[in-house]
Design a protein around this motif. Structure first.
Motif, short mmCIF file in Angstrom:
data_model
loop_
_atom_site.label_atom_id
_atom_site.label_comp_id
_atom_site.label_asym_id
_atom_site.label_seq_id
_atom_site.Cartn_x
_atom_site.Cartn_y
_atom_site.Cartn_z
N ASN A 70 0.85 -1.20 0.00
CA ASN A 70 0.00 0.00 0.00
C ASN A 70 0.88 1.24 0.00
O ASN A 70 2.00 1.23 0.53
CB ASN A 70 -0.87 0.06 1.26
N HIS A 71 0.34 2.34 -0.53
CA HIS A 71 1.01 3.64 -0.46
C HIS A 71 0.03 4.63 0.16
O HIS A 71 -0.89 5.11 -0.49
CB HIS A 71 1.46 4.09 -1.85
N GLU A 72 0.25 4.93 1.43
CA GLU A 72 -0.77 5.62 2.21
C GLU A 72 -0.95 7.08 1.82
O GLU A 72 -2.07 7.54 1.58
CB GLU A 72 -0.43 5.52 3.70
N TYR A 73 0.12 7.84 1.79
CA TYR A 73 -0.01 9.27 1.51
C TYR A 73 1.34 9.81 1.04
O TYR A 73 2.32 9.07 0.92
CB TYR A 73 -0.49 10.04 2.74
N THR A 74 1.40 11.09 0.75
CA THR A 74 2.61 11.72 0.23
C THR A 74 3.09 12.85 1.14
O THR A 74 2.28 13.52 1.78
CB THR A 74 2.36 12.29 -1.19
N ASN A 75 4.40 13.04 1.17
CA ASN A 75 5.04 14.16 1.88
C ASN A 75 5.65 15.08 0.82
O ASN A 75 6.82 14.94 0.46
CB ASN A 75 6.14 13.67 2.81
N GLU A 76 4.86 16.01 0.33
CA GLU A 76 5.32 16.84 -0.79
C GLU A 76 6.58 17.62 -0.47
O GLU A 76 7.44 17.82 -1.35
CB GLU A 76 4.19 17.78 -1.22
N GLU A 77 6.74 18.05 0.77
CA GLU A 77 7.92 18.84 1.12
C GLU A 77 9.21 18.01 1.05
O GLU A 77 10.31 18.57 0.94
CB GLU A 77 7.76 19.45 2.51
N LEU A 78 9.07 16.69 1.13
CA LEU A 78 10.23 15.80 1.04
C LEU A 78 10.38 15.20 -0.35
O LEU A 78 11.35 14.50 -0.64
CB LEU A 78 10.13 14.68 2.07
N MET A 79 9.39 15.47 -1.24
CA MET A 79 9.40 14.92 -2.60
C MET A 79 9.89 15.92 -3.63
O MET A 79 10.50 15.53 -4.64
CB MET A 79 7.99 14.47 -2.97
N PHE A 80 9.62 17.22 -3.40
CA PHE A 80 9.88 18.24 -4.42
C PHE A 80 10.78 19.34 -3.88
O PHE A 80 10.46 19.98 -2.86
CB PHE A 80 8.56 18.87 -4.88
N ALA A 81 11.89 19.56 -4.54
CA ALA A 81 12.77 20.67 -4.16
C ALA A 81 12.03 21.99 -4.38
O ALA A 81 11.34 22.17 -5.38
CB ALA A 81 14.04 20.63 -4.99
N GLY A 82 12.16 22.90 -3.42
CA GLY A 82 11.52 24.20 -3.54
C GLY A 82 10.01 24.16 -3.43
O GLY A 82 9.34 25.11 -3.89
N TYR A 83 9.45 23.15 -2.82
CA TYR A 83 7.99 23.03 -2.75
C TYR A 83 7.39 24.17 -1.94
O TYR A 83 7.85 24.49 -0.84
CB TYR A 83 7.62 21.69 -2.12
N GLY A 123 23.29 13.74 0.59
CA GLY A 123 23.27 14.20 -0.79
C GLY A 123 22.22 13.51 -1.64
O GLY A 123 22.11 13.79 -2.84
N THR A 124 21.43 12.63 -1.06
CA THR A 124 20.37 11.94 -1.79
C THR A 124 19.02 12.26 -1.14
O THR A 124 18.95 12.73 -0.01
CB THR A 124 20.58 10.41 -1.78
N TYR A 125 17.96 11.98 -1.88
CA TYR A 125 16.61 12.17 -1.32
C TYR A 125 16.31 11.07 -0.30
O TYR A 125 16.68 9.90 -0.51
CB TYR A 125 15.56 12.09 -2.45
N VAL A 126 15.67 11.47 0.78
CA VAL A 126 15.15 10.47 1.71
C VAL A 126 13.99 9.76 1.02
O VAL A 126 13.14 10.41 0.39
CB VAL A 126 14.73 11.13 3.04
#
Length: 680
Positions: A166-179, A660-663
């Protein structure tokens, strides 16, 4: 950040359940006033009966506390830990990694963004698109299951299995630079839609270890997202309450949202629970009709713009424009992992609420029983019993028949009654005189087919507004019932009650025997046994198996096991069983100063109640999944780095790939280095 993105700040809003149901303590007080003289004899009888029904003796008085984490490393005077739990417990910690016992190895199985469908590109956060994400592993993995590639024979081919997540929800601030949370772009929103839902991906075992690697572009691989068509089935299919401008038939829904935990069925499909769906819908404050406003409020819909502001790009998320769209979420969904072209289903006969999970079992005569928790403070737990019986075999006809089992049957809600005087439930967690928090319970029928058992509500209203039906029949208000799982060995059912810091506040329900602590921040695990171990029964015995927290706290309880030999545990969430019948518990929101983790606990024998910590997860993460097999353990590391103020530019975690990588939320496998059995 967790509160905002996962559940829409549910704990900071008014509790949706404002009904005046009788509390368990009130029921007990009246009953005791009639039998106080006979209480001593009654308690002895009740304890013996509970021991027989639940498969264990009455709880022992907890031993004097000692440094629990140190003592838990050893068997103590009880000898070796239970088989399956023979590992050196992990110490509570706050390290930014997955910490496992000595002698165990680990490896990431799959990360957010890894391609699983043909044509999907490699993960590149700087070039991410909705199309790419729709072919890649989704975000915030939660429920996990491994299925055999050959359902007819129950075995894997060439060391391969099918992983469902399952994929419950999204954390946009951790997905997109400059969100910018005030101005999400269409592309960002559509990527988030594609990152929700479920993933089905073949995985291959390494011969020399318990590691698993994804098989990209396998013909069974699949992504289900927030825009995938779903078929509505059961008694509410076609109802006016589900009709919208886009779907005047009330039978076709786009997508599934906030899929938390789930379960499997005896016929080889996956069930997934839609949980905190309310947070995705905007402008409930514009609804002026009193009746409609009441139902929205009971489901936690309030205010203006939503956190993610999806309503800017699709009016179905605007309640003022599409008032029935929220009614199309909050269901248990079923998918066939063996047919990537099949249309997944939303089963309305199982009721609409914040489904944490759904796990099915069969009655002796072959009917399906599904147990379900509603993850909200002061809400209820439920079960469904099918009318039809399962067909054996793997023909197309039997599969279609079995996938209709959850469309017709009886929906129940639980009411619990304790057997101790109200004066003995003082809100501290102190055990009553009989040595256990325990009592009796009943399953109250709500609806069956087109028949309602709730005065003043039609059957359709019961299914769509199930919470209100539970209010009307006086169901027991619980401390956030989340995962509910029956033991495949004993048939006893375990309910994870995560926490409820509102318990006992002014104007809120006070402590009762099933929820015995005020300001309950650590949660408990309830164990119940239905009469005759038959899911059709409407009667059961119950007791608290664990009252979680610091073992040195006198208000905790570990099945009667000495508290100087257990690992501290806080906020139980998902539960599962290992091949030996031990209960494994993942935590969410640990209030003891450590990262969340995975714990095993014996449910039977002289070691019953001995909690042992198997792993911890990185900074900001929640332990989800989990799946415990003979030779490996799988966990979903959900929302790593989810800490207030964190962003792509200022990460709170660098897991799993380092600085240096995305969490990235990921699935992790853990296995014994010597190739042996887990905990054996």
């Amino acid at each position: 950040m967790t509160c905002r993105y996962r559940c829409g700040d549910a704990c900071f809003h008014e509790v949706p359940n404002t009904s005046d149901n009788e509390y368990v303590g009130d029921v007990i007080a009246r009953a005791l006033s009639r039998r106080s003289v006979l209480r001593a004899g009654a308690v002895v009888g009740a304890t013996v009966a509970a021991g027989a029904a639940l498969g264990g003796g009455p709880g022992a008085t907890p031993a004097a506390a000692a440094p629990a984490a140190e003592a838990a490393k050893h068997g103590g005077r009880h000898g070796k830990p239970a088989k399956g739990l023979r590992f050196t417990p992990v110490e509570p910690n706050t390290t930014d990694r997955v910490t496992v016992p000595e002698g165990y190895a680990q490896g990431v199985v799959i990360r957010w963004g890894e391609p699983i469908l043909r044509g999907a590109p490699e993960f590149d956060p700087a070039k991410q698109s909705a199309k790419a994400q729709a072919g890649q592993f989704g975000y915030n993995n939660d429920f996990l299951m491994l299925m055999p590639l050959d359902p007819g024979h129950g075995r894997s081919e060439h060391g391969r299995q099918l992983l469902v997540a399952n994929h419950e929800y999204t954390n946009e601030e951790l997905m997109f630079a400059g969100y910018d949370p005030k101005k999400p772009t269409r592309e960002q929103v559509e990527i988030a839609w594609a990152a929700h839902g479920l993933s089905v991906v073949a995985v291959e075992e390494k011969r020399t270890s318990g590691a698993l690697t994804p098989v990209r572009r396998h013909h069974l691989n699949r992504r289900i997202t927030a825009t995938t068509p779903f078929r509505v089935t059961g008694p509410v299919a076609g109802s006016e309450l589900l009709r919208t401008k886009a779907d005047p038939s009330g039978r076709k829904v786009l997508g599934t949202l906030n899929n938390c935990a789930g379960g499997t069925t005896p016929w080889g499909t996956i069930l997934s629970g839609e949980e905190n769906f309310n947070q995705y819908f905007a402008n409930a404050e514009k609804v002026t009709d009193p009746g409609r406003a009441k139902t929205l409020k009971r489901y936690g819909l309030s205010g203006g713009a939503s956190e993610r502001q999806w309503e800017k790009y699709d009016e179905r998320f605007d309640v003022a424009e599409e008032p029935n769209e929220p009614h199309r979420f909050g269901w248990v969904v079923e998918i066939d992992p063996y047919d990537p072209h099949s249309t997944p289903r939303k089963h309305t006969a199982l009721g609409r609420f914040k489904h944490e999970a759904a796990q099915a079992r069969l009655t002796p005569d072959g009917r399906a029983v599904v147990y379900m928790g509603d993850d909200e403070r002061f809400d209820y737990f439920y079960k469904f019993v099918s009318k039809k019986k399962m067909m054996r075999g793997h023909s197309a006809a039997s599969r279609e028949h079995n996938m209709s089992l959850l469309d017709e049957g009886t929906l129940y809600v639980a009411k619990l009654t304790g057997d101790s005087p109200e004066s003995e439930i003082d809100g501290t967690g102190k055990l009553p005189e009989d040595g256990e928090f325990d009592g009796r319970g009943e399953w109250i029928p709500l609806a069956s087919g087109d028949k309602s058992f709730v005065p003043g509500m039609t059957a359709e209203e019961v299914y769509v507004f199930t919470r209100l039906a539970g209010d009307k029949v006086g169901a027991t208000k619980m401390d956030r019932p989340e995962d509910v799982e029956p033991s495949p060995r004993t048939g006893r059912v375990y309910v994870a009650l995560t926490n409820n810091t509102d318990r006992g506040k002014d104007g809120k329900a006070g402590p009762d025997e099933a929820n015995p602590r005020k300001g309950n921040k650590h949660g408990q695990v309830l164990e119940l046994a239905e009469h005759g171990d038959d899911g059709r029964s409407t009667r059961f015995r119950w007791r608290l198996f664990l009252v979680c927290g610091d073992p040195e706290d006198p208000g905790t309880y570990f099945g009667g096991f000495p508290k100087d030999q257990v690992s501290p545990i806080s906020c139980p969430d998902n539960v599962t069983f290992d091949p030996y019948g031990n209960l494994w518990i993942s935590t969410d929101g640990n209030e003891l100063g450590s990262h969340d983790g995975l714990f095993g606990v014996a449910t039977e024998g002289k070691r019953r109640g001995q909690v042992r910590q198997f792993l911890t997860v990185p900074t900001g993460a929640e332990t989800c999944g989990p799946l415990v097999q003979e030779r490996r353990v799988l966990v979903a590391v959900q929302h790593p780095g989810e800490v207030d103020g964190a962003s792509v530019e200022k990460p709170a975690s660098t897991w799993p790939d380092g600085p240096g990588t995305y969490v990235r939320p990921s699935v992790v496998a853990v296995w014994p280095k010597d190739g042996g059995r887990v905990g054996a």
